[in-house]
Design a protein around this motif. Sequence first.
Motif, PDB file in Angstrom:
ATOM      1  N   MET A 261       0.837  -1.205   0.000  1.00  0.00           N
ATOM      2  CA  MET A 261       0.000   0.000   0.000  1.00  0.00           C
ATOM      3  C   MET A 261       0.871   1.254   0.000  1.00  0.00           C
ATOM      4  SD  MET A 261      -2.822   1.341   2.786  1.00  0.00           S
ATOM      5  CE  MET A 261      -1.823   0.926   4.201  1.00  0.00           C
ATOM      6  N   GLU A 262       0.507   2.223  -0.846  1.00  0.00           N
ATOM      7  CA  GLU A 262       1.250   3.484  -0.903  1.00  0.00           C
ATOM      8  C   GLU A 262       0.401   4.650  -0.421  1.00  0.00           C
ATOM      9  OE1 GLU A 262       4.211   3.103  -1.241  1.00  0.00           O
ATOM     10  OE2 GLU A 262       4.803   1.758  -2.866  1.00  0.00           O
ATOM     11  N   THR A 263      -0.922   4.527  -0.554  1.00  0.00           N
ATOM     12  CA  THR A 263      -1.810   5.575  -0.029  1.00  0.00           C
ATOM     13  C   THR A 263      -2.930   4.942   0.781  1.00  0.00           C
ATOM     14  OG1 THR A 263      -1.403   7.113  -1.867  1.00  0.00           O
ATOM     15  CG2 THR A 263      -3.420   7.447  -0.611  1.00  0.00           C
ATOM     16  N   LEU A 264      -3.152   5.473   1.974  1.00  0.00           N
ATOM     17  CA  LEU A 264      -4.245   5.039   2.837  1.00  0.00           C
ATOM     18  C   LEU A 264      -5.350   6.080   2.756  1.00  0.00           C
ATOM     19  CD1 LEU A 264      -5.480   3.357   5.224  1.00  0.00           C
ATOM     20  CD2 LEU A 264      -4.072   4.759   6.767  1.00  0.00           C
ATOM     21  N   LEU A 265      -6.571   5.636   2.410  1.00  0.00           N
ATOM     22  CA  LEU A 265      -7.725   6.527   2.359  1.00  0.00           C
ATOM     23  C   LEU A 265      -8.638   6.177   3.530  1.00  0.00           C
ATOM     24  CD1 LEU A 265      -8.429   6.159  -1.484  1.00  0.00           C
ATOM     25  CD2 LEU A 265      -7.302   8.096  -0.340  1.00  0.00           C
ATOM     26  N   VAL A 266      -9.117   7.190   4.232  1.00  0.00           N
ATOM     27  CA  VAL A 266      -9.936   6.932   5.418  1.00  0.00           C
ATOM     28  C   VAL A 266     -11.218   7.757   5.337  1.00  0.00           C
ATOM     29  CG1 VAL A 266     -10.022   7.007   7.946  1.00  0.00           C
ATOM     30  CG2 VAL A 266      -7.855   6.500   6.776  1.00  0.00           C
ATOM     31  N   TYR A 282       2.518   3.082  12.511  1.00  0.00           N
ATOM     32  CA  TYR A 282       3.462   3.369  11.425  1.00  0.00           C
ATOM     33  C   TYR A 282       4.705   4.109  11.939  1.00  0.00           C
ATOM     34  CZ  TYR A 282      -0.174   2.097   8.028  1.00  0.00           C
ATOM     35  OH  TYR A 282      -1.097   1.431   7.298  1.00  0.00           O
ATOM     36  N   LEU A 283       4.460   5.113  12.781  1.00  0.00           N
ATOM     37  CA  LEU A 283       5.589   5.927  13.240  1.00  0.00           C
ATOM     38  C   LEU A 283       6.551   5.094  14.070  1.00  0.00           C
ATOM     39  CD1 LEU A 283       3.572   9.166  14.006  1.00  0.00           C
ATOM     40  CD2 LEU A 283       5.366   8.904  12.257  1.00  0.00           C
ATOM     41  N   GLU A 284       5.986   4.176  14.835  1.00  0.00           N
ATOM     42  CA  GLU A 284       6.845   3.313  15.648  1.00  0.00           C
ATOM     43  C   GLU A 284       7.740   2.443  14.767  1.00  0.00           C
ATOM     44  OE1 GLU A 284       6.214  -0.247  18.853  1.00  0.00           O
ATOM     45  OE2 GLU A 284       4.742   1.389  18.831  1.00  0.00           O
ATOM     46  N   LYS A 285       7.218   2.084  13.577  1.00  0.00           N
ATOM     47  CA  LYS A 285       8.019   1.273  12.649  1.00  0.00           C
ATOM     48  C   LYS A 285       8.877   2.136  11.736  1.00  0.00           C
ATOM     49  CE  LYS A 285       5.014  -2.771  12.681  1.00  0.00           C
ATOM     50  NZ  LYS A 285       4.351  -3.834  11.904  1.00  0.00           N
ATOM     51  N   GLY A 286       8.873   3.437  11.955  1.00  0.00           N
ATOM     52  CA  GLY A 286       9.741   4.308  11.162  1.00  0.00           C
ATOM     53  C   GLY A 286       9.197   4.669   9.797  1.00  0.00           C
ATOM     54  N   VAL A 287       7.883   4.567   9.626  1.00  0.00           N
ATOM     55  CA  VAL A 287       7.299   4.949   8.346  1.00  0.00           C
ATOM     56  C   VAL A 287       7.062   6.457   8.330  1.00  0.00           C
ATOM     57  CG1 VAL A 287       5.313   4.663   6.799  1.00  0.00           C
ATOM     58  CG2 VAL A 287       6.174   2.706   8.124  1.00  0.00           C
ATOM     59  N   GLU A 288       7.551   7.110   7.292  1.00  0.00           N
ATOM     60  CA  GLU A 288       7.313   8.547   7.144  1.00  0.00           C
ATOM     61  C   GLU A 288       5.899   8.765   6.629  1.00  0.00           C
ATOM     62  OE1 GLU A 288      10.159  10.670   4.644  1.00  0.00           O
ATOM     63  OE2 GLU A 288       8.491  11.937   3.980  1.00  0.00           O
ATOM     64  N   LEU A 289       5.156   9.681   7.270  1.00  0.00           N
ATOM     65  CA  LEU A 289       3.764   9.907   6.881  1.00  0.00           C
ATOM     66  C   LEU A 289       3.610  11.251   6.179  1.00  0.00           C
ATOM     67  CD1 LEU A 289       2.091   8.653  10.193  1.00  0.00           C
ATOM     68  CD2 LEU A 289       2.557   7.350   8.096  1.00  0.00           C
ATOM     69  N   VAL A 304       3.158  14.325  10.878  1.00  0.00           N
ATOM     70  CA  VAL A 304       2.743  14.056   9.491  1.00  0.00           C
ATOM     71  C   VAL A 304       3.157  15.222   8.606  1.00  0.00           C
ATOM     72  CG1 VAL A 304       0.807  13.514   7.981  1.00  0.00           C
ATOM     73  CG2 VAL A 304       0.736  12.803  10.386  1.00  0.00           C
ATOM     74  N   ARG A 305       3.967  14.943   7.592  1.00  0.00           N
ATOM     75  CA  ARG A 305       4.364  16.001   6.656  1.00  0.00           C
ATOM     76  C   ARG A 305       3.207  16.310   5.717  1.00  0.00           C
ATOM     77  NH1 ARG A 305      10.189  14.520   4.265  1.00  0.00           N
ATOM     78  NH2 ARG A 305       9.618  16.389   3.084  1.00  0.00           N
ATOM     79  N   VAL A 306       3.328  17.407   4.985  1.00  0.00           N
ATOM     80  CA  VAL A 306       2.281  17.812   4.046  1.00  0.00           C
ATOM     81  C   VAL A 306       2.346  16.925   2.794  1.00  0.00           C
ATOM     82  CG1 VAL A 306       1.448  19.667   2.547  1.00  0.00           C
ATOM     83  CG2 VAL A 306       2.346  20.196   4.837  1.00  0.00           C
ATOM     84  N   ALA A 307       1.224  16.350   2.426  1.00  0.00           N
ATOM     85  CA  ALA A 307       1.165  15.586   1.174  1.00  0.00           C
ATOM     86  C   ALA A 307       0.855  16.541   0.026  1.00  0.00           C
ATOM     87  CB  ALA A 307       0.084  14.521   1.256  1.00  0.00           C
ATOM     88  N   ALA A 322       1.330   7.867   2.085  1.00  0.00           N
ATOM     89  CA  ALA A 322       0.459   9.028   1.923  1.00  0.00           C
ATOM     90  C   ALA A 322      -0.895   8.701   2.552  1.00  0.00           C
ATOM     91  CB  ALA A 322       0.296   9.365   0.448  1.00  0.00           C
ATOM     92  N   ILE A 323      -1.512   9.680   3.198  1.00  0.00           N
ATOM     93  CA  ILE A 323      -2.790   9.455   3.881  1.00  0.00           C
ATOM     94  C   ILE A 323      -3.758  10.566   3.511  1.00  0.00           C
ATOM     95  CG2 ILE A 323      -3.958   9.090   6.095  1.00  0.00           C
ATOM     96  CD1 ILE A 323      -1.262   8.373   7.319  1.00  0.00           C
ATOM     97  N   ARG A 324      -4.981  10.170   3.160  1.00  0.00           N
ATOM     98  CA  ARG A 324      -5.978  11.181   2.815  1.00  0.00           C
ATOM     99  C   ARG A 324      -7.328  10.806   3.412  1.00  0.00           C
ATOM    100  NH1 ARG A 324      -7.962  12.994  -3.255  1.00  0.00           N
ATOM    101  NH2 ARG A 324      -9.495  14.479  -2.505  1.00  0.00           N
ATOM    102  N   VAL A 325      -7.970  11.781   4.016  1.00  0.00           N
ATOM    103  CA  VAL A 325      -9.322  11.578   4.537  1.00  0.00           C
ATOM    104  C   VAL A 325     -10.305  11.972   3.438  1.00  0.00           C
ATOM    105  CG1 VAL A 325     -11.009  12.322   6.268  1.00  0.00           C
ATOM    106  CG2 VAL A 325      -8.600  11.978   6.921  1.00  0.00           C
ATOM    107  N   VAL A 326     -11.272  11.099   3.151  1.00  0.00           N
ATOM    108  CA  VAL A 326     -12.237  11.361   2.078  1.00  0.00           C
ATOM    109  C   VAL A 326     -13.646  11.396   2.668  1.00  0.00           C
ATOM    110  CG1 VAL A 326     -10.812  10.339   0.259  1.00  0.00           C
ATOM    111  CG2 VAL A 326     -12.415   8.885   1.536  1.00  0.00           C
TER     112      VAL A 326
END
Lengths: 420, 420
Positions: A261-266, A282-289, A304-307, A322-326
Motif C-alpha cells: 500500500m502506498e496511499t491510505l484513504l480513510v 506506522y511511526l513506531e516502525k519508522g514509516v514517514e507519513l 505528518v508532513r504535508v502531502a 500518503a494518507i488522505r481523509v475522504v
Amino acid sequence: MDIKEYMQAVGQAARRASRATARADSRQKNAALMAMADAIERDADKLVAANRRDLEQAVAEGLAPAMLDRLTLNPQTVAGMAEGLRQMAALPDPVGEMDDFSYRPSGIQLGKMRVPLGVIGIIYEARPNVTADAAGLCLKAGNAAILRGGSEAFHSNQAIAACVAEGLAAAGLPADAVQVLATTDRAAVGALITMPEYVDVIVPRGGKGLIARVSAEARVPVIKHLDGNCHTFVDAHADLTMALKVCDNAKTQRYGTCNTMETLLVHEAVAAGFLPAMCAVYLEKGVELRGCPTTRELVGDARVRVATEEDWDTEYAAPILAIRVVDGLDEAIDHINTHGSHHTDAIITGDYANARRFLREVDSSSVMVNASSRFADGFEYGLGAEIGISTDKIHARGPVGLEGLTSQKWVVLGDGQVRG
Amino acid sequence: MDIKEYMQAVGQAARRASRATARADSRQKNAALMAMADAIERDADKLVAANRRDLEQAVAEGLAPAMLDRLTLNPQTVAGMAEGLRQMAALPDPVGEMDDFSYRPSGIQLGKMRVPLGVIGIIYEARPNVTADAAGLCLKAGNAAILRGGSEAFHSNQAIAACVAEGLAAAGLPADAVQVLATTDRAAVGALITMPEYVDVIVPRGGKGLIARVSAEARVPVIKHLDGNCHTFVDAHADLTMALKVCDNAKTQRYGTCNTMETLLVHEAVAAGFLPAMCAVYLEKGVELRGCPTTRELVGDARVRVATEEDWDTEYAAPILAIRVVDGLDEAIDHINTHGSHHTDAIITGDYANARRFLREVDSSSVMVNASSRFADGFEYGLGAEIGISTDKIHARGPVGLEGLTSQKWVVLGDGQVRG
C-alpha cells in the motif's frame, strides 16, 4: 558479431523449437524441469562462483546496494530455483486443456483448447533467478523462450543456462527451446522486440526505464507491469481493529514490493477514531507519513508532513505512506481510479453495498475486501509461479502464471456439417 | 480544425464516458440498444437517402463494384442493423460475471470478475452497418467506443450516428459513450492509434492495407485479422462422400469470406478416388483450379493449371482453388502451419488418432474435424455478433464477440487476512 543477424538466427531457431515444445507431452516437459532442478542443485557451487564474478564486477562498478542484493546468489537462493522448477513440474499442464464444449444448432460441437503462445521473449535486469523461473514457466506452457538478462548478471545467467540446457537435452527437447542470449549488447533488446515474425510476446521485468523503452519501441505485444501504486480505503463501516491489522500489514510487511500500500484513504466518519492509533503504529516502525490537512490536524503537524498532489501519484517502494481523509465511497473510488496504477486496491468495510460497489467500480487488476493488498501475488493466488504482474487489461491481467503464457483455439467437431 | 487537438478531446471524452458505461447496468444498456434499433427503423428512409449521397459520390469517383456493394444500404440492410441491435440486447451481459471462486490456504476467497476493456477504437472502411454493430457490441460490453468509418460512407455513418446518439440519450447514457468521428481526415486515424492514455484497444476492419498500416503504427494494442488462407485436408481415412460435400461447401458457398477454403490438401492414398469427382464439382461451378503435378496428372492438365509456390500462400477470396496431394498427416500439418494464416483449418477423417493430432498440432484459431471451414463465424459459434475474427494469439483469437471486448479482474474476499 552482427547483432541483427545473430538475433534473426535466434528468432528462427526459437520459432522452430516452439513447434517441438508445443507438441511435447506433459511427461517430457516435466522430465526437463526435474532435470534442470537436479543440475542446478548439483552445480550450486559453480553457480555461486559464477555469481561471485558478477558481484565483484558490480561492486567495482559501484552498483547500488539494492541492485547488489537482487544480483546475489547464495546456496539458499540456488536451492530456491531448483525447488521452483520442481513445483512447476507438479503443476497441471495447461496445454491441451479443453472446455466449454456444446452443440450448436447446426449440429457442430464447439469448444476451446488451450495452446501455447509460441515464442516468448523475456527481458530482465539483475535477478539471475529469473533465468530459471522464466525458462521453466515458458516451457511448461509449451513455449520456446528467448531470455535476455541484465549484463551485470551475465556469468550467473550463463551458468544457469547450462543447467537449463542439460535439462532440455535429458528430456529430448531441442536446445533452442530456451535460448539465453550470449551477448550483453543493448542492440539485442531492440532486435528482440521488433521481430513479430519470430516472437509472439515480450515480457519486460525490471525498472520503469526498461519497461517504458520496451513499450515505446516494441512491434510485438508486450505483457507489462508499470507501477504498483496500491490503496486501502477504510470505510465508515469498517471494523477498526481489523483495519488496523490489515493496513499495518499492507504497508509494513515489505516496503519494496509492488503490492505494498502506498496511499491510505480513510472515511471522515472514522478518521478521528482510527488515524491516531494507526499512525502511531506506522511511526513506531519508522514509516514517514504524508497527509492531507485533516490527517495532519488529527495526528499532529509534527508527525505528518504535508502531502502534495505528487504524493497521490507516487509508488514510494519505501517506508513512506500518503494518507488522505475522504468524504465517502465515491471520493475514495474516484481517487483510486484517478491516481492509482490499476494494480491492487482494497476496501475495509462491514457494509455489503459498499463492498459490492468497490469491487465493481475500482478499475484495478486485483480488488479486495477486508484483506491485505500484499496477497496480490502468483503464489498466494495459487498460480504456482508467476512471470510477473500485469497492469494491462489486454490478454493477461494481474499475476501472470502459466495460463497467461497460453492462448486458446476453437475446436469444432462435426460429422459432415456444411453451412447452409 | 486541428486534428490532433480534436482527437485529444475525443479521447478524453471517451475515457470519461467509459466510466459511465462500465457502471451502467444491463437494463440501461439494453434500453439504449433497443432505442437505437427503434430510431434506425423509424429513420430507415433518412438512412437510405444519406447513403444515396455517398453512393452517388462513390460512383462519380469510380469506386469498384465490390466496394459499392459493401457501401450500399437498402431497406433490408437497415432492418438488419436494427435486428442486430435487438439481438445484442437479448444476449447475456458479460460485465460483472464472476467465476472460479475458491478458498486459498491463507483463508482469502479468490475469484475473477469480467470487466469492460475501457475505450475501444474501431477503424473500418466502406460498410456503414459496422457503425451500428460496433456501437452496440462495445456498449453491451460496457465500453466507450470511438468509431472511424471510411470517408466514402461519411453521410451514411453520420445518419446512423444520430440514431445511436438518440438511443444513448433515451437510456440516460452519455453521448460520448459512442463517438462517430466527424472528420474524414486521415490524420485522425494516426492520432487514434497513438493515444494509449485514452484508447485501450484498436480493432481495424478492412483491407490488408489498412490493417498493415494500423499494426505498424499503433502504440495501442490491436486486435486484428490479417489473412484467411484456410485449408481442408482429406485424410486417407475420410468418408469420401462426406469429403465431397464438405469441401464443396467450404469453397463454393461463398467465395469472398475469410473462412472460405483456399487450398485443398488430399492424402495420396485417396487422391485418385477423390480428386476427379471433386474437381468435376468445382469446374462445373466455374472454380479455377491450380494443382500440384499429381493433381494435374489425376484430373488432367487441361483442367488444372500449374500451382506455384505463391499459390500456397494466397488468399484468393475468389473462385480459385489450390490443390495439393500430400503423403500423409505430417506433410498436411506442416503445409498448413507453414503456408496458412492460422485462421481456420479442417481435416476430413474417420481416424481417431489423426483427428486428435490435427486438432492439437495445427496452429490455427479454429481447427475442425469433419466440418466446413465456413462455420468459423461469431453467429455460428453462438457469440451473438462479432466485431471481427482475430488471427492473433494475444487476448482474443478467432471470432471476437462480447467476451473479446472485455477483460477480467481478480477479486479477493477476506475477513481481515494479512500476509505472514
